[in-house]
Write an enzyme that holds these catalytic residues in place. Structure first.
Site, mmCIF file in Angstrom:
data_model
loop_
_atom_site.group_PDB
_atom_site.id
_atom_site.type_symbol
_atom_site.label_atom_id
_atom_site.label_comp_id
_atom_site.label_asym_id
_atom_site.label_seq_id
_atom_site.Cartn_x
_atom_site.Cartn_y
_atom_site.Cartn_z
ATOM 1 N N SER A 15 -28.651 -16.420 -49.614
ATOM 2 C CA SER A 15 -27.219 -16.309 -49.315
ATOM 3 C C SER A 15 -27.120 -15.673 -47.937
ATOM 4 C CB SER A 15 -26.703 -15.368 -50.299
ATOM 5 O OG SER A 15 -26.857 -13.885 -50.224
ATOM 6 N N LEU A 95 -45.240 -7.180 -44.377
ATOM 7 C CA LEU A 95 -45.996 -7.689 -43.122
ATOM 8 C C LEU A 95 -47.149 -6.866 -42.395
ATOM 9 C CD1 LEU A 95 -42.832 -9.492 -41.558
ATOM 10 C CD2 LEU A 95 -44.570 -10.555 -42.847
ATOM 11 N N ASN A 109 -34.457 -7.263 -40.079
ATOM 12 C CA ASN A 109 -34.483 -7.433 -41.547
ATOM 13 C C ASN A 109 -33.152 -6.777 -41.996
ATOM 14 O OD1 ASN A 109 -35.892 -7.468 -44.271
ATOM 15 N ND2 ASN A 109 -35.703 -5.324 -44.274
ATOM 16 N N HIS A 111 -31.917 -4.639 -45.194
ATOM 17 C CA HIS A 111 -32.350 -3.865 -46.145
ATOM 18 C C HIS A 111 -31.219 -3.245 -46.995
ATOM 19 C CE1 HIS A 111 -35.035 -1.391 -48.569
ATOM 20 N NE2 HIS A 111 -34.232 -0.258 -48.364
ATOM 21 N N SER A 138 -28.399 -2.012 -44.498
ATOM 22 C CA SER A 138 -28.735 -1.817 -43.073
ATOM 23 C C SER A 138 -29.636 -2.770 -42.592
ATOM 24 C CB SER A 138 -29.939 -0.529 -43.117
ATOM 25 O OG SER A 138 -29.469 0.626 -43.786
ATOM 26 N N GLU A 145 -43.874 0.195 -39.839
ATOM 27 C CA GLU A 145 -43.418 1.139 -40.997
ATOM 28 C C GLU A 145 -42.439 0.573 -41.912
ATOM 29 O OE1 GLU A 145 -41.301 4.712 -39.992
ATOM 30 O OE2 GLU A 145 -41.138 5.293 -42.162
ATOM 31 N N ASP A 147 -39.351 -0.769 -43.765
ATOM 32 C CA ASP A 147 -38.092 -0.241 -43.755
ATOM 33 C C ASP A 147 -37.872 0.716 -42.655
ATOM 34 O OD1 ASP A 147 -37.946 -1.242 -47.227
ATOM 35 O OD2 ASP A 147 -37.652 -2.324 -45.509
ATOM 36 N N GLU A 176 -23.536 -7.642 -46.713
ATOM 37 C CA GLU A 176 -24.274 -8.211 -45.777
ATOM 38 C C GLU A 176 -24.159 -9.378 -45.179
ATOM 39 O OE1 GLU A 176 -27.482 -8.798 -48.692
ATOM 40 O OE2 GLU A 176 -27.861 -6.945 -49.181
HETATM 41 N N1 LIG Z 1 -44.184 -4.236 -41.745
HETATM 42 C C1 LIG Z 1 -43.157 -4.592 -42.535
HETATM 43 N N2 LIG Z 1 -42.973 -5.596 -43.302
HETATM 44 C C2 LIG Z 1 -41.637 -5.822 -43.852
HETATM 45 C C3 LIG Z 1 -40.630 -5.077 -43.628
HETATM 46 C C4 LIG Z 1 -40.701 -3.674 -42.489
HETATM 47 O O1 LIG Z 1 -39.719 -3.289 -42.293
HETATM 48 N N3 LIG Z 1 -41.954 -3.725 -42.166
HETATM 49 N N4 LIG Z 1 -39.225 -4.999 -44.284
HETATM 50 C C5 LIG Z 1 -39.440 -6.011 -45.399
HETATM 51 C C6 LIG Z 1 -38.518 -6.325 -46.550
HETATM 52 N N5 LIG Z 1 -38.382 -5.201 -47.602
HETATM 53 C C7 LIG Z 1 -37.235 -4.600 -47.844
HETATM 54 O O2 LIG Z 1 -36.237 -4.772 -47.114
HETATM 55 C C8 LIG Z 1 -39.344 -5.211 -48.563
HETATM 56 C C9 LIG Z 1 -40.033 -6.604 -48.971
HETATM 57 C C10 LIG Z 1 -40.918 -6.601 -50.000
HETATM 58 C C11 LIG Z 1 -41.421 -5.265 -50.345
HETATM 59 C C12 LIG Z 1 -42.740 -5.197 -51.209
HETATM 60 O O3 LIG Z 1 -43.020 -4.294 -51.992
HETATM 61 N N6 LIG Z 1 -43.224 -6.379 -51.517
HETATM 62 C C13 LIG Z 1 -44.609 -6.551 -52.300
HETATM 63 C C14 LIG Z 1 -44.315 -7.838 -53.079
HETATM 64 C C15 LIG Z 1 -42.927 -7.661 -53.789
HETATM 65 C C16 LIG Z 1 -42.751 -9.030 -54.516
HETATM 66 O O4 LIG Z 1 -43.205 -10.181 -54.314
HETATM 67 O O5 LIG Z 1 -41.536 -9.111 -55.419
HETATM 68 C C17 LIG Z 1 -45.759 -6.864 -51.381
HETATM 69 O O6 LIG Z 1 -45.537 -7.366 -50.343
HETATM 70 O O7 LIG Z 1 -46.737 -6.755 -51.680
HETATM 71 C C18 LIG Z 1 -40.811 -4.005 -50.036
HETATM 72 C C19 LIG Z 1 -39.762 -4.130 -49.152
HETATM 73 C C20 LIG Z 1 -40.127 -7.105 -45.366
HETATM 74 N N7 LIG Z 1 -41.587 -6.716 -44.688
HETATM 75 N N1 LIG Z 2 -36.476 -5.391 -49.334
HETATM 76 C C1 LIG Z 2 -35.650 -6.460 -48.974
HETATM 77 C C2 LIG Z 2 -34.596 -6.589 -49.896
HETATM 78 O O1 LIG Z 2 -34.520 -6.327 -50.952
HETATM 79 N N2 LIG Z 2 -33.566 -7.490 -49.307
HETATM 80 C C3 LIG Z 2 -32.487 -7.808 -50.119
HETATM 81 O O2 LIG Z 2 -32.727 -9.097 -50.566
HETATM 82 C C4 LIG Z 2 -31.483 -9.758 -51.020
HETATM 83 C C5 LIG Z 2 -31.581 -11.283 -50.307
HETATM 84 O O3 LIG Z 2 -30.493 -12.058 -51.045
HETATM 85 P P1 LIG Z 2 -30.395 -13.543 -50.433
HETATM 86 O O4 LIG Z 2 -31.760 -14.252 -50.656
HETATM 87 O O5 LIG Z 2 -29.287 -14.034 -51.164
HETATM 88 O O6 LIG Z 2 -30.242 -13.422 -48.985
HETATM 89 C C6 LIG Z 2 -30.268 -8.999 -50.260
HETATM 90 O O7 LIG Z 2 -29.566 -8.389 -50.992
HETATM 91 C C7 LIG Z 2 -31.224 -8.219 -49.060
HETATM 92 O O8 LIG Z 2 -30.626 -7.122 -48.680
#
Ligand SMILES: Nc1nc2c(c(=O)[nH]1)N[C@@H](CN(C=O)c1ccc(C(=O)N[C@@H](CCC(=O)O)C(=O)O)cc1)CN2
Ligand SMILES: NCC(=O)N[C@@H]1O[C@H](COP(=O)([O-])[O-])[C@@H](O)[C@H]1O
Length: 215
Positions: A15, A95, A109, A111, A138, A145, A147, A176
């Site tokens: 979305s 990542l 990103n 969040h 956000s 790091e 998020d 968002e």
């Molecule tokens: N190095 C970074 N990588 C990512 C960031 C960041 O700020 N620095 N933002 C995230 C997005 N995110 C929250 O906003 C987020 C995405 C995924 C996870 C997580 O725990 N992922 C697991 C798998 C979870 C799943 O498959 O459902 C994993 O990678 O093992 C936490 C936060 C994107 N990457």
């Molecule tokens: N930690 C990352 C995270 O949780 N991101 C969240 O995933 C959703 C994606 O929705 P979308 O696929 O409909 O855009 C959004 O709510 C975004 O904030």
């Protein structure tokens, strides 16, 4: 002005991707989405991209022995589109530092929390469980790091007494879809830098078209 080249990474519904597609198509954003990349083959965001005539690619993390191996391939794929900006839009993979460093300063990103509160996952339920009265979303630069990168713009959303994670998430999603296209617009107009501190909007009326960005 040349349109900014955008690559969008997704894992799900898309979305936020759709909000950015729409903003580009109606010229609110001076950008073009060159590709949408998903780590999940069943991400509905891929359908949204195909419906918009945008190139898509699926790169499943399950096909690689390690996070590092996956990210090497992902970085090369992203690079192949020569992006000005990489947009994580519900991309659910952490990542590696090597990939982040390659795109640092041009990777955003979104969040679902008022960072630095509630980094990680399940943010809505955590805010409800903590009996917070306000939550939000956000947009931030991506750094090593999780998020933890510099925040560009936030939107605050009140938590209502009868809120569930789903009802709260619905209202957060609405915000968002307002703030992400706005931040992408600012980036495409070369108005953002990781070094600056930006304001937090208390959901005030957004600046008029072309107005100065946060003081
Ligand atoms: N190095 C970074 N990588 C990512 C960031 C960041 O700020 N620095 N933002 C995230 C997005 N995110 C929250 O906003 C987020 C995405 C995924 C996870 C997580 O725990 N992922 C697991 C798998 C979870 C799943 O498959 O459902 C994993 O990678 O093992 C936490 C936060 C994107 N990457
Ligand atoms: N930690 C990352 C995270 O949780 N991101 C969240 O995933 C959703 C994606 O929705 P979308 O696929 O409909 O855009 C959004 O709510 C975004 O904030």
């Amino acid at each position: 002005m040349t349109r900014s080249r955008l690559v969008v990474l997704i894992s799900g519904s898309g979305s936020n991707l759709q909000a950015i597609i729409d903003a580009c198509q109606n010229n609110e954003v001076n950008g073009e989405i060159c590709a949408v990349i998903s780590n999940k083959a069943d991400a509905y965001g891929l359908v949204r991209a195909q419906n918009a005539g945008i190139e898509t690619a699926i790169l499943s993390h399950k096909d690689y022995p390690s996070r590092e191996d996956y990210d090497i391939e992902l970085a090369a794929l992203i690079d192949s589109f020569n992006p000005d900006l990489v947009v994580l839009a519900g991309f659910m993979r952490i990542l590696t530092p090597r990939l982040v460093q390659k795109f640092k300063g041009k990777m955003l990103n979104i969040h679902p929390s008022l960072l630095p509160k509630y980094q990680g996952l399940n943010t809505h339920q955590r805010a409800i469980d903590a009996k917070d009265d306000v939550h939000g979303v956000s947009v931030h630069f991506v750094t090593e790091e999780l998020d933890g990168g510099p925040v560009v713009l936030q939107a605050k959303v009140p938590i209502l007494a009868d809120d569930t994670a789903d009802t709260l998430a619905k209202r957060i999603h609405e915000q968002e879809h307002v703030i992400y296209p706005l931040v992408v617009k600012w980036f495409s107009e070369h108005r953002l830098t990781m070094e600056a501190d930006y304001a937090v909007f208390d959901n005030q009326p957004l600046p008029a078209q072309g107005a100065a960005y946060p003081e």
